[in-house]
Write a protein that holds these residues in place. Structure first.
Motif, PDB file in Angstrom:
ATOM      1  N   SER A 128       0.821  -1.219   0.000  1.00 48.94           N
ATOM      2  CA  SER A 128       0.000   0.000   0.000  1.00 48.94           C
ATOM      3  C   SER A 128       0.844   1.253   0.000  1.00 48.94           C
ATOM      4  CB  SER A 128      -0.961   0.000   1.194  1.00 48.94           C
ATOM      5  OG  SER A 128      -0.239   0.087   2.392  1.00 48.94           O
ATOM      6  N   ASP A 129       2.093   1.170   0.480  1.00 53.48           N
ATOM      7  CA  ASP A 129       2.987   2.340   0.486  1.00 53.48           C
ATOM      8  C   ASP A 129       3.750   2.520  -0.815  1.00 53.48           C
ATOM      9  OD1 ASP A 129       2.233   3.063   3.008  1.00 53.48           O
ATOM     10  OD2 ASP A 129       3.881   2.017   4.014  1.00 53.48           O
ATOM     11  N   LEU A 172       3.395   5.815  -2.930  1.00 54.51           N
ATOM     12  CA  LEU A 172       3.851   7.036  -2.282  1.00 54.51           C
ATOM     13  C   LEU A 172       5.362   7.181  -2.249  1.00 54.51           C
ATOM     14  CD1 LEU A 172       1.376   6.947   0.728  1.00 54.51           C
ATOM     15  CD2 LEU A 172       1.117   8.164  -1.436  1.00 54.51           C
ATOM     16  N   GLU A 173       6.072   6.105  -2.586  1.00 51.88           N
ATOM     17  CA  GLU A 173       7.529   6.155  -2.578  1.00 51.88           C
ATOM     18  C   GLU A 173       8.051   6.822  -3.840  1.00 51.88           C
ATOM     19  OE1 GLU A 173       8.887   2.176  -2.095  1.00 51.88           O
ATOM     20  OE2 GLU A 173       8.150   2.020  -0.047  1.00 51.88           O
ATOM     21  N   ASP A 174       9.224   7.417  -3.743  1.00 49.50           N
ATOM     22  CA  ASP A 174       9.853   8.057  -4.918  1.00 49.50           C
ATOM     23  C   ASP A 174      10.677   7.063  -5.695  1.00 49.50           C
ATOM     24  OD1 ASP A 174      10.389  11.163  -3.248  1.00 49.50           O
ATOM     25  OD2 ASP A 174       8.783  10.551  -4.602  1.00 49.50           O
TER      26      ASP A 174
END
Length: 55
Positions: free
Chosen positions: A49-50, A53-55
């Motif tokens: 789920s993350d 949002l990570e770069d």
């Protein structure tokens, strides 16, 4: 419209088994996906789920 389809289906021998088979396949898949989702690791769900949002 339905009466034309119903009349054509009534002339096919053994056609009454297809709704039973499709319901059984759907129900089995639904139960398996539900069990799989309930037993999935919480850490893996959090990590996946993350990801957006990570770069």
């Amino acid at each position: 419209m339905l009466k034309f389809v119903k009349h054509n289906l009534e002339t096919i021998a053994g056609v009454e088994i297809y709704p039973i088979i499709s319901l059984t396949i759907f129900f089995t898949a639904f139960v398996l996906f539900t069990v799989w989702a309930m037993t999935y690791s919480k850490e893996t769900i959090k990590k996946v789920s993350d990801l957006p949002l990570e770069d």
